[in-house]
Design a protein around this motif. Structure first.
Motif, PDB file in Angstrom:
ATOM      1  N   ILE A  41       0.881  -1.172   0.000  1.00  0.00           N
ATOM      2  CA  ILE A  41       0.000   0.000   0.000  1.00  0.00           C
ATOM      3  C   ILE A  41       0.915   1.216   0.000  1.00  0.00           C
ATOM      4  N   ASN A  42       0.832   1.971  -1.075  1.00  0.00           N
ATOM      5  CA  ASN A  42       1.758   3.086  -1.257  1.00  0.00           C
ATOM      6  C   ASN A  42       1.185   4.357  -0.660  1.00  0.00           C
ATOM      7  N   PHE A  43       1.607   4.667   0.565  1.00  0.00           N
ATOM      8  CA  PHE A  43       1.103   5.869   1.242  1.00  0.00           C
ATOM      9  C   PHE A  43       1.636   7.145   0.594  1.00  0.00           C
ATOM     10  N   ALA A  44       2.659   7.017  -0.225  1.00  0.00           N
ATOM     11  CA  ALA A  44       3.219   8.200  -0.887  1.00  0.00           C
ATOM     12  C   ALA A  44       2.472   8.561  -2.172  1.00  0.00           C
ATOM     13  N   HIS A  45       1.472   7.735  -2.525  1.00  0.00           N
ATOM     14  CA  HIS A  45       0.767   7.928  -3.800  1.00  0.00           C
ATOM     15  C   HIS A  45       0.147   9.331  -3.908  1.00  0.00           C
ATOM     16  N   GLY A  46      -0.461   9.798  -2.830  1.00  0.00           N
ATOM     17  CA  GLY A  46      -1.126  11.106  -2.863  1.00  0.00           C
ATOM     18  C   GLY A  46      -0.141  12.251  -2.985  1.00  0.00           C
ATOM     19  N   GLU A  47       0.995  12.140  -2.276  1.00  0.00           N
ATOM     20  CA  GLU A  47       1.980  13.225  -2.314  1.00  0.00           C
ATOM     21  C   GLU A  47       2.666  13.301  -3.678  1.00  0.00           C
ATOM     22  N   LEU A  48       2.829  12.133  -4.296  1.00  0.00           N
ATOM     23  CA  LEU A  48       3.378  12.123  -5.657  1.00  0.00           C
ATOM     24  C   LEU A  48       2.418  12.836  -6.609  1.00  0.00           C
ATOM     25  N   ALA A  49       1.118  12.590  -6.385  1.00  0.00           N
ATOM     26  CA  ALA A  49       0.093  13.259  -7.199  1.00  0.00           C
ATOM     27  C   ALA A  49       0.146  14.764  -6.980  1.00  0.00           C
ATOM     28  N   THR A  50       0.329  15.178  -5.728  1.00  0.00           N
ATOM     29  CA  THR A  50       0.413  16.618  -5.431  1.00  0.00           C
ATOM     30  C   THR A  50       1.621  17.228  -6.139  1.00  0.00           C
ATOM     31  N   PHE A  51       2.758  16.540  -6.055  1.00  0.00           N
ATOM     32  CA  PHE A  51       3.983  17.048  -6.692  1.00  0.00           C
ATOM     33  C   PHE A  51       3.759  17.194  -8.205  1.00  0.00           C
ATOM     34  N   GLY A  52       3.175  16.147  -8.809  1.00  0.00           N
ATOM     35  CA  GLY A  52       2.908  16.191 -10.259  1.00  0.00           C
ATOM     36  C   GLY A  52       1.956  17.323 -10.620  1.00  0.00           C
ATOM     37  N   THR A  53       0.963  17.553  -9.769  1.00  0.00           N
ATOM     38  CA  THR A  53      -0.002  18.633 -10.038  1.00  0.00           C
ATOM     39  C   THR A  53       0.689  19.996  -9.938  1.00  0.00           C
ATOM     40  N   PHE A  54       1.588  20.137  -8.980  1.00  0.00           N
ATOM     41  CA  PHE A  54       2.366  21.382  -8.873  1.00  0.00           C
ATOM     42  C   PHE A  54       3.247  21.577 -10.119  1.00  0.00           C
ATOM     43  N   VAL A  55       3.781  20.471 -10.652  1.00  0.00           N
ATOM     44  CA  VAL A  55       4.594  20.572 -11.878  1.00  0.00           C
ATOM     45  C   VAL A  55       3.723  21.090 -13.024  1.00  0.00           C
ATOM     46  N   VAL A  56       2.496  20.567 -13.120  1.00  0.00           N
ATOM     47  CA  VAL A  56       1.563  21.043 -14.159  1.00  0.00           C
ATOM     48  C   VAL A  56       1.332  22.541 -13.976  1.00  0.00           C
ATOM     49  N   PHE A  57       1.094  22.934 -12.725  1.00  0.00           N
ATOM     50  CA  PHE A  57       0.816  24.345 -12.443  1.00  0.00           C
ATOM     51  C   PHE A  57       2.025  25.228 -12.785  1.00  0.00           C
ATOM     52  N   ALA A  58       3.218  24.744 -12.419  1.00  0.00           N
ATOM     53  CA  ALA A  58       4.439  25.522 -12.684  1.00  0.00           C
ATOM     54  C   ALA A  58       4.653  25.682 -14.193  1.00  0.00           C
ATOM     55  N   CYS A  59       4.428  24.611 -14.942  1.00  0.00           N
ATOM     56  CA  CYS A  59       4.596  24.679 -16.403  1.00  0.00           C
ATOM     57  C   CYS A  59       3.585  25.640 -17.014  1.00  0.00           C
ATOM     58  N   TRP A  60       2.345  25.549 -16.539  1.00  0.00           N
ATOM     59  CA  TRP A  60       1.289  26.431 -17.061  1.00  0.00           C
ATOM     60  C   TRP A  60       1.595  27.896 -16.686  1.00  0.00           C
ATOM     61  N   SER A  61       2.050  28.095 -15.462  1.00  0.00           N
ATOM     62  CA  SER A  61       2.396  29.464 -15.023  1.00  0.00           C
ATOM     63  C   SER A  61       3.555  30.028 -15.835  1.00  0.00           C
ATOM     64  N   ALA A  62       4.442  29.123 -16.310  1.00  0.00           N
ATOM     65  CA  ALA A  62       5.587  29.571 -17.112  1.00  0.00           C
ATOM     66  C   ALA A  62       5.186  29.859 -18.560  1.00  0.00           C
ATOM     67  N   GLY A  63       3.920  29.655 -18.886  1.00  0.00           N
ATOM     68  CA  GLY A  63       3.437  30.017 -20.220  1.00  0.00           C
ATOM     69  C   GLY A  63       3.138  28.860 -21.151  1.00  0.00           C
ATOM     70  N   LEU A  64       3.347  27.631 -20.677  1.00  0.00           N
ATOM     71  CA  LEU A  64       3.027  26.492 -21.551  1.00  0.00           C
ATOM     72  C   LEU A  64       1.511  26.309 -21.631  1.00  0.00           C
ATOM     73  N   PRO A  65       1.003  25.831 -22.783  1.00  0.00           N
ATOM     74  CA  PRO A  65      -0.432  25.541 -22.859  1.00  0.00           C
ATOM     75  C   PRO A  65      -0.801  24.446 -21.847  1.00  0.00           C
ATOM     76  N   LEU A  66      -2.011  24.522 -21.315  1.00  0.00           N
ATOM     77  CA  LEU A  66      -2.417  23.588 -20.254  1.00  0.00           C
ATOM     78  C   LEU A  66      -2.301  22.109 -20.683  1.00  0.00           C
ATOM     79  N   PRO A  67      -2.719  21.738 -21.915  1.00  0.00           N
ATOM     80  CA  PRO A  67      -2.577  20.318 -22.293  1.00  0.00           C
ATOM     81  C   PRO A  67      -1.127  19.846 -22.255  1.00  0.00           C
ATOM     82  N   LEU A  68      -0.198  20.718 -22.711  1.00  0.00           N
ATOM     83  CA  LEU A  68       1.223  20.339 -22.693  1.00  0.00           C
ATOM     84  C   LEU A  68       1.730  20.238 -21.248  1.00  0.00           C
ATOM     85  N   ALA A  69       1.287  21.187 -20.406  1.00  0.00           N
ATOM     86  CA  ALA A  69       1.668  21.149 -18.985  1.00  0.00           C
ATOM     87  C   ALA A  69       1.148  19.870 -18.335  1.00  0.00           C
ATOM     88  N   LEU A  70      -0.086  19.498 -18.720  1.00  0.00           N
ATOM     89  CA  LEU A  70      -0.678  18.268 -18.178  1.00  0.00           C
ATOM     90  C   LEU A  70       0.138  17.048 -18.601  1.00  0.00           C
TER      91      LEU A  70
END
Lengths: 242, 287
Positions: free
Chosen positions: B32-61
Motif C-alpha cells: 500500500i503506497n502511502f506516498a501515492h497522494g503526495e506524488l500526485a500533489t507534486f505532479g499537479t504542482f509541476v503542471v501548475f508551474a509549467c502552465w504558469s511559465a506560459g506552456l499551454p495547459l494540455p502540454l503542462a498536463l
C-alpha cells in the motif's frame, strides 16, 4: 553442433548446496533426459539454466554465456516448462499463450492449437478450470509460443493419470520430431528412456551416471544408480561416473 | 437529493481515480503506497508551474503525467527493491517516510501558498434534469468513465494488461514463464502514477492547489480501495463512487461534520463484516 554446454555448475540455497560441479552438453536436435529421485538436484539444474536460480559455473548456449535472468534467457531462445505447470489460473488459455509469445512478432497460437486441439476447444476458458493434463499441455504450449531453440521440461507428467502421461509424452515426441532440442527432467524412467537420445542420472546434486538409453536397459543397474547401491556386475560400470 | 448524488459522484470519481492507482500498485507489488497522494500533489504542482511559465495547459498536463509515470516506478525500483529486509512493516514504513519526504519536498520547491488552479474546461455551469453542474465536475465524471473503460480494455485486450494480471496472480510463475517481471511491475507503477496526477489535476480546480491538497483524498481513496477489495480495480471504482455519494448525502442531510467520519465508519464496518471487500474474494484455506 553443441547447443548447450554446462560446466562446473553449482547451485546453493543459503548454506545448502543442491547441485555440485555438474558438467554436461546438449547437442542440437537431441533429447536429453535428466533422471533421478526426489532431491537429486534435477530441478535446481534446470532452474539455473533458465535463469531462475543463482549459480556458480558456466552455462553457455550457442557458445555464449547465458545471463542469470529468466526473461533474458527466454529471449535468448531457451523455453521452460516448470515443475507444477505454473499456468496463470485467472487468465484464459488464450491469454496464457499470448504471454508465452511475449516479445515475439509472430503469433504461433494456431500452431499450438493444432498440436493441442483440446486447448483450442478451451481457448476462452480460465486456465485454473482446466484438468491437470490440460494445464500441462498449456504450460508446454506457452513455452513453445516463445519459439525456443531449447526446451526444458521439468517433470511434465508429475501427478497425472497414466493415460494422460501417455498423451503428454506423445505431444513431447511430436515437438521433438519438429526438430526441437529438449532437456527432459523425469523421476519415472521408462517413458523418458524411450524418448531420450542421451541420459544423465543425478543423485545428491551430482551426475552419477550418463550414457545412451541402451546403457540403462538393465533396470537393476538403474535402480542402483537411483538408490545409491553398489553397482551390480556389468550394468552401469562401463559408464562414465562423476 | 439528485444534486447531492451528482456532487457525490464527482468527489467519489476523484477518490476512485486515486484508488485505481492504490489497487494497481497493491496487485503488482503487494504494497500500500502511502506516498501515492503526495506524488500526485507534486505532479499537479509541476503542471501548475509549467502552465504558469506560459506552456499551454494540455502540454503542462502531459509533462505532469510524465513526471508521475517516471517518479512512481522509481519508488519501487530504488526504494522498495532496495530494502534489505523487505517485509510488510518495512514497506509501510518506507512509503510513509516517502509520504512525509515528498510533502516536505513539494513545500520546499513550490512553497506553502494556495493557488487557484486552472480548470481544464471553462464556461458557465450546465443545467439538465434539474441538476446544476460545473463543466469541471462533468469532466471528472467523463474522465472516470473513460479511465474505467481504458483500464478494462487494457487488462482484457492487451498483452501488457494480461502480463499485469499474471504478475499480480503469481510473481513466481511469471518469472518462471520468462516474463520481464520488473519491467511489468514498473509499468504498473507508471500507470498508477499517471492516474494519481490526473486525480490531482481534476481536484485542484475544485479545492485549490496546496501542499496538503491530496491528504484527505488519499485517505478516502484508501478507504475506497479497501472497501472495494484492494485487488479489484472495478471494486475500487465502485467503492470510491459509493463513498463519495454517501459522504455527500450525509453532508447534505445530516451534518457536514459527519461526512468524513461516515467514510471511515464505512471502512471499519467493511473490515468487520466483509474484510475481503465488495469485489475481493475471501482467502482460500487448505484443510
Amino acid at each position: 553442433m553443441t547447443l548447450l554446454e554446462v560446466r562446473g555448475l553449482s547451485v546453493h540455497y543459503g548454506a545448502v548446496q543442491a547441485v555440485h560441479e555438474v558438467d554436461f552438453t546438449v547437442e542440437e536436435g537431441a533429447v536429453v533426459s535428466l533422471l533421478g529421485a526426489n532431491g537429486a538436484g534435477k530441478t535446481s539444474t534446470i532452474k539455473a539454466i533458465c535463469g531462475a536460480a543463482p549459480y556458480r559455473g558456466s552455462i553457455r548456449f550457442r557458445g555464449r554465456s547465458l545471463p542469470q535472468n529468466a526473461a533474458r534467457v527466454r529471449a535468448a531462445g531457451v523455453g521452460h516448462v516448470p515443475e507444477g505447470r505454473h499456468v496463470f489460473g485467472g487468465l484464459t488459455v488464450a491469454d496464457n499463450l499470448r504471454l508465452g509469445g511475449w516479445g515475439k512478432r509472430r503469433d504461433r497460437s494456431s500452431e499450438i492449437y493444432q498440436l493441442f486441439p483440446r486447448l483450442a476447444e478451451r481457448r476462452r476458458q480460465l486456465a485454473g478450470t482446466l484438468s491437470g493434463g490440460e494445464q500441462q499441455m498449456l504450460a508446454i504450449g506457452r513455452a513453445l509460443m516463445g519459439e525456443p531453440d531449447l526446451l526444458l521440461l521439468d517433470e511434465p507428467t508429475l501427478g497425472l493419470a497414466p493415460v494422460l502421461c501417455d498423451e503428454i509424452f506423445d505431444r513431447i515426441r511430436d515437438v521433438s520430431a519438429m526438430g526441437s532440442t529438449l532437456v527432459l527432467v523425469q523421476q519415472h524412467t521408462s517413458r523418458a528412456l524411450a524418448l531420450a537420445d542421451y541420459v544423465l542420472v543425478m543423485r545428491g546434486g551430482r551426475v552419477i551416471a550418463r550414457g545412451i538409453p541402451d546403457d540403462f536397459a538393465d533396470e537393476e543397474a538403474l535402480s542402483a544408480a537411483y538408490l545409491g547401491d553398489e553397482m551390480p556386475h556389468g550394468g552401469l560400470n562401463n559408464l562414465e561416473k562423476t | 437529493m439528485m444534486q447531492y448524488v451528482a456532487s457525490g459522484l464527482v468527489s467519489g470519481g476523484i477518490y476512485a481515480t486515486m484508488a485505481i492507482g492504490i489497487v494497481l500498485i497493491y496487485r503488482a507489488s503487494g504494497v500500500i503506497n502511502f506516498a501515492h497522494g503526495e506524488l500526485a500533489t507534486f505532479g499537479t504542482f509541476v503542471v501548475f508551474a509549467c502552465w504558469s511559465a506560459g506552456l499551454p495547459l494540455p502540454l503542462a498536463l502531459l509533462i505532469g503525467l510524465l513526471v508521475g509515470a517516471v517518479a512512481s516506478p522509481c519508488i519501487e525500483a530504488f526504494v522498495l527493491s532496495g530494502l534489505r529486509r523487505r517485509t510488510h512493516l518495512t514497506e509501510v514504513m518506507a512509503t510513509v517516510a516517502l509520504f512525509l519526504a515528498l510533502n516536505g519536498l513539494t513545500l520546499a520547491v513550490f512553497g506553502e501558498e494556495t493557488h487557484e488552479f486552472p480548470a481544464l474546461v471553462t464556461g458557465p455551469p450546465i443545467e439538465a434534469f434539474g441538476l446544476v453542474m460545473s463543466r469541471q465536475s462533468i469532466l471528472v465524471l467523463v474522465v472516470v468513465a473513460g479511465l474505467t473503460l481504458i483500464m478494462a480494455a487494457m487488462f482484457r485486450f492487451t498483452r501488457l494488461g494480461a502480463a499485469m494480471r499474471a504478475v499480480s496472480e503469481s510473481r513466481e510463475s511469471a518469472e518462471l514463464a520468462g516474463l520481464p517481471v520488473r519491467r511489468i511491475v514498473w509499468s504498473v507503477w507508471a500507470v498508477a502514477g499517471m492516474a494519481g496526477v490526473l486525480a490531482g489535476v481534476l481536484i485542484a480546480p475544485i479545492v485549490y492547489l496546496n501542499v496538503n491538497m491530496m491528504i484527505d483524498v488519499l485517505t478516502k481513496a484508501l478507504a475506497g480501495a479497501v472497501v472495494g477489495g484492494l485487488t479489484s480495480v472495478s471494486g475500487a471504482i465502485t467503492a470510491g463512487l459509493l463513498l463519495g455519494v454517501g459522504e455527500s448525502l450525509v453532508a447534505g442531510y445530516v451534518s457536514t461534520q459527519l461526512a468524513t467520519p461516515f467514510v471511515f465508519l464505512v471502512l471499519v464496518l467493511a473490515l468487520v463484516v466483509r474484510p475481503q471487500g465488495l469485489f475481493g474474494s475471501a482467502p482460500k484455506v487448505k484443510l
